[in-house]
Design a protein around this motif. Structure first.
Motif, PDB file in Angstrom:
ATOM      1  N   LEU A  82      10.143  -7.638   6.993  1.00 30.52           N
ATOM      2  CA  LEU A  82      11.324  -8.457   6.685  1.00 30.52           C
ATOM      3  C   LEU A  82      11.336  -9.764   7.468  1.00 30.52           C
ATOM      4  N   GLY A  83      11.719 -10.829   6.805  1.00 35.21           N
ATOM      5  CA  GLY A  83      11.871 -12.128   7.449  1.00 35.21           C
ATOM      6  C   GLY A  83      10.651 -13.024   7.369  1.00 35.21           C
ATOM      7  N   MET A  84       9.530 -12.518   6.860  1.00 36.12           N
ATOM      8  CA  MET A  84       8.310 -13.330   6.813  1.00 36.12           C
ATOM      9  C   MET A  84       8.079 -14.016   5.467  1.00 36.12           C
ATOM     10  N   ARG A  85       8.778 -13.597   4.427  1.00 41.40           N
ATOM     11  CA  ARG A  85       8.593 -14.210   3.100  1.00 41.40           C
ATOM     12  C   ARG A  85       8.870 -15.717   3.141  1.00 41.40           C
ATOM     13  N   LYS A  86       9.863 -16.113   3.897  1.00 43.79           N
ATOM     14  CA  LYS A  86      10.233 -17.534   3.972  1.00 43.79           C
ATOM     15  C   LYS A  86       9.037 -18.386   4.428  1.00 43.79           C
ATOM     16  N   TRP A  87       8.300 -17.914   5.430  1.00 41.27           N
ATOM     17  CA  TRP A  87       7.134 -18.646   5.912  1.00 41.27           C
ATOM     18  C   TRP A  87       6.091 -18.779   4.800  1.00 41.27           C
ATOM     19  N   PHE A  88       5.825 -17.692   4.090  1.00 41.73           N
ATOM     20  CA  PHE A  88       4.845 -17.718   3.001  1.00 41.73           C
ATOM     21  C   PHE A  88       5.284 -18.666   1.895  1.00 41.73           C
ATOM     22  N   ASN A  89       6.554 -18.603   1.512  1.00 40.66           N
ATOM     23  CA  ASN A  89       7.056 -19.489   0.470  1.00 40.66           C
ATOM     24  C   ASN A  89       6.913 -20.948   0.877  1.00 40.66           C
ATOM     25  N   ALA A  90       7.113 -21.256   2.164  1.00 46.67           N
ATOM     26  CA  ALA A  90       6.939 -22.633   2.649  1.00 46.67           C
ATOM     27  C   ALA A  90       5.477 -23.081   2.539  1.00 46.67           C
ATOM     28  N   GLN A  91       4.542 -22.116   2.511  1.00 46.60           N
ATOM     29  CA  GLN A  91       3.122 -22.430   2.333  1.00 46.60           C
ATOM     30  C   GLN A  91       2.753 -22.493   0.855  1.00 46.60           C
ATOM     31  N   GLY A  92       3.719 -22.267  -0.028  1.00 50.70           N
ATOM     32  CA  GLY A  92       3.462 -22.274  -1.463  1.00 50.70           C
ATOM     33  C   GLY A  92       2.940 -20.946  -1.994  1.00 50.70           C
ATOM     34  N   ILE A  93       3.085 -19.891  -1.202  1.00 46.35           N
ATOM     35  CA  ILE A  93       2.605 -18.558  -1.600  1.00 46.35           C
ATOM     36  C   ILE A  93       3.800 -17.697  -1.978  1.00 46.35           C
ATOM     37  N   THR A  94       3.811 -17.250  -3.222  1.00 45.85           N
ATOM     38  CA  THR A  94       4.958 -16.484  -3.714  1.00 45.85           C
ATOM     39  C   THR A  94       4.634 -15.026  -4.023  1.00 45.85           C
ATOM     40  N   SER A  95       3.381 -14.639  -3.942  1.00 44.09           N
ATOM     41  CA  SER A  95       2.996 -13.249  -4.225  1.00 44.09           C
ATOM     42  C   SER A  95       3.199 -12.402  -2.961  1.00 44.09           C
ATOM     43  N   VAL A  96       4.478 -12.288  -2.559  1.00 43.59           N
ATOM     44  CA  VAL A  96       4.846 -11.668  -1.291  1.00 43.59           C
ATOM     45  C   VAL A  96       5.844 -10.537  -1.538  1.00 43.59           C
ATOM     46  N   THR A  97       5.596  -9.406  -0.910  1.00 43.77           N
ATOM     47  CA  THR A  97       6.534  -8.289  -0.920  1.00 43.77           C
ATOM     48  C   THR A  97       6.956  -8.031   0.516  1.00 43.77           C
ATOM     49  N   GLU A  98       8.252  -8.187   0.768  1.00 43.67           N
ATOM     50  CA  GLU A  98       8.811  -7.974   2.098  1.00 43.67           C
ATOM     51  C   GLU A  98       9.346  -6.543   2.183  1.00 43.67           C
ATOM     52  N   LEU A  99       9.018  -5.857   3.273  1.00 46.54           N
ATOM     53  CA  LEU A  99       9.484  -4.482   3.441  1.00 46.54           C
ATOM     54  C   LEU A  99      10.126  -4.278   4.804  1.00 46.54           C
ATOM     55  N   ASP A 100      11.132  -3.426   4.826  1.00 42.47           N
ATOM     56  CA  ASP A 100      11.756  -2.971   6.064  1.00 42.47           C
ATOM     57  C   ASP A 100      10.981  -1.740   6.536  1.00 42.47           C
ATOM     58  N   TRP A 101      11.195  -1.323   7.774  1.00 42.65           N
ATOM     59  CA  TRP A 101      10.584  -0.105   8.253  1.00 42.65           C
ATOM     60  C   TRP A 101      10.953   1.064   7.352  1.00 42.65           C
ATOM     61  N   TRP A 102      10.004   1.877   7.063  1.00 45.91           N
ATOM     62  CA  TRP A 102      10.086   3.084   6.237  1.00 45.91           C
ATOM     63  C   TRP A 102      10.187   2.795   4.748  1.00 45.91           C
ATOM     64  N   GLU A 103      10.139   1.538   4.344  1.00 51.53           N
ATOM     65  CA  GLU A 103      10.085   1.225   2.911  1.00 51.53           C
ATOM     66  C   GLU A 103       8.632   1.220   2.452  1.00 51.53           C
ATOM     67  N   SER A 104       8.437   1.444   1.162  1.00 48.19           N
ATOM     68  CA  SER A 104       7.083   1.440   0.623  1.00 48.19           C
ATOM     69  C   SER A 104       7.071   0.917  -0.801  1.00 48.19           C
ATOM     70  N   ARG A 105       5.871   0.551  -1.233  1.00 45.91           N
ATOM     71  CA  ARG A 105       5.629   0.104  -2.607  1.00 45.91           C
ATOM     72  C   ARG A 105       4.297   0.688  -3.051  1.00 45.91           C
ATOM     73  N   GLU A 106       4.117   0.723  -4.358  1.00 45.97           N
ATOM     74  CA  GLU A 106       2.857   1.205  -4.907  1.00 45.97           C
ATOM     75  C   GLU A 106       2.138   0.065  -5.600  1.00 45.97           C
ATOM     76  N   LEU A 107       0.838   0.019  -5.412  1.00 45.74           N
ATOM     77  CA  LEU A 107      -0.010  -0.966  -6.073  1.00 45.74           C
ATOM     78  C   LEU A 107      -1.207  -0.213  -6.656  1.00 45.74           C
ATOM     79  N   ALA A 108      -1.239  -0.104  -7.968  1.00 48.52           N
ATOM     80  CA  ALA A 108      -2.370   0.519  -8.682  1.00 48.52           C
ATOM     81  C   ALA A 108      -2.727   1.894  -8.124  1.00 48.52           C
ATOM     82  N   GLY A 109      -1.718   2.711  -7.849  1.00 43.14           N
ATOM     83  CA  GLY A 109      -1.962   4.069  -7.375  1.00 43.14           C
ATOM     84  C   GLY A 109      -2.136   4.207  -5.879  1.00 43.14           C
ATOM     85  N   VAL A 110      -2.049   3.104  -5.146  1.00 43.49           N
ATOM     86  CA  VAL A 110      -2.140   3.133  -3.685  1.00 43.49           C
ATOM     87  C   VAL A 110      -0.737   2.878  -3.141  1.00 43.49           C
ATOM     88  N   ARG A 111      -0.278   3.750  -2.263  1.00 49.30           N
ATOM     89  CA  ARG A 111       1.073   3.631  -1.675  1.00 49.30           C
ATOM     90  C   ARG A 111       0.961   2.900  -0.344  1.00 49.30           C
TER      91      ARG A 111
END
Length: 168
Positions: A82-111
């Motif tokens: 959390l809180g790092m997406r802003k830095w990436f967006n300022a670099q022109g990078i938008t493919s960012v997923t921000e997570l809090d502790w204990w949160e998760s996401r899945e990408l192509a079968g990988v958690r």
């Protein structure tokens, strides 16, 4: 350093990419590398995801991130605390997923899980602990990988082990 290429579930996942000669906001000053990186970003296979533990200069290198974002086929997905997406967006990078502790996401079968570790964050003189820091658990089937970036021993290790069990 902490840059690792993990190949799991058909994905190429990079941890804390740092390919530059210094860990510093300046190209002319700051801690210098003792040895060159094992590979350049251009020598790597296409990177699907990047996990970042925190925003210190020795773990989040702007030039390395920009080179990865410009890879053929498009930018990888950057997983950040959390809180790092802003830095990436300022670099022109938008493919960012921000997570809090204990949160998760899945990408192509990988958690991909963000987990607490004992550390802190700071990128400028006025932003101490304005962004979260974290470790990462990456799971695919029965495989489990743990990456902590920088940390000291704390209760977090017991909590992570209680939730995830043993690591490969």
């Amino acid at each position: 350093h902490a840059t690792v290429l993990l190949q799991v579930g058909g994905l190429n996942i990079l941890t804390d990419p740092h390919f530059g000669p210094r860990a510093s906001p300046f190209s002319f000053a700051g801690p210098r590398r003792f040895t060159p990186p094992g590979l350049t970003p251009e020598q790597l296979p296409r990177i699907d995801a990047v996990v970042l533990s925190h925003n210190h200069y020795d773990h989040l290198d702007a030039e390395s991130v920009a080179r990865l974002a410009a890879q053929p086929g498009g930018a990888p997905r950057f997983y950040v605390p959390l809180g790092m997406r802003k830095w990436f967006n300022a670099q022109g990078i938008t493919s960012v997923t921000e997570l809090d502790w204990w949160e998760s996401r899945e990408l192509a079968g990988v958690r991909i899980h963000c987990v607490p570790v004992q550390h802190w964050s700071q990128r400028t003189l006025i932003d101490r602990n304005q962004a979260l820091w974290g470790g990462w658990v990456i799971e695919h089937g029965a495989q489990r990988f743990f990456f902590s970036g920088d940390t000291g021993y704390s209760q977090d290790f017991r909590d992570i082990a209680r939730r995830f069990g043993a690591f490969d």
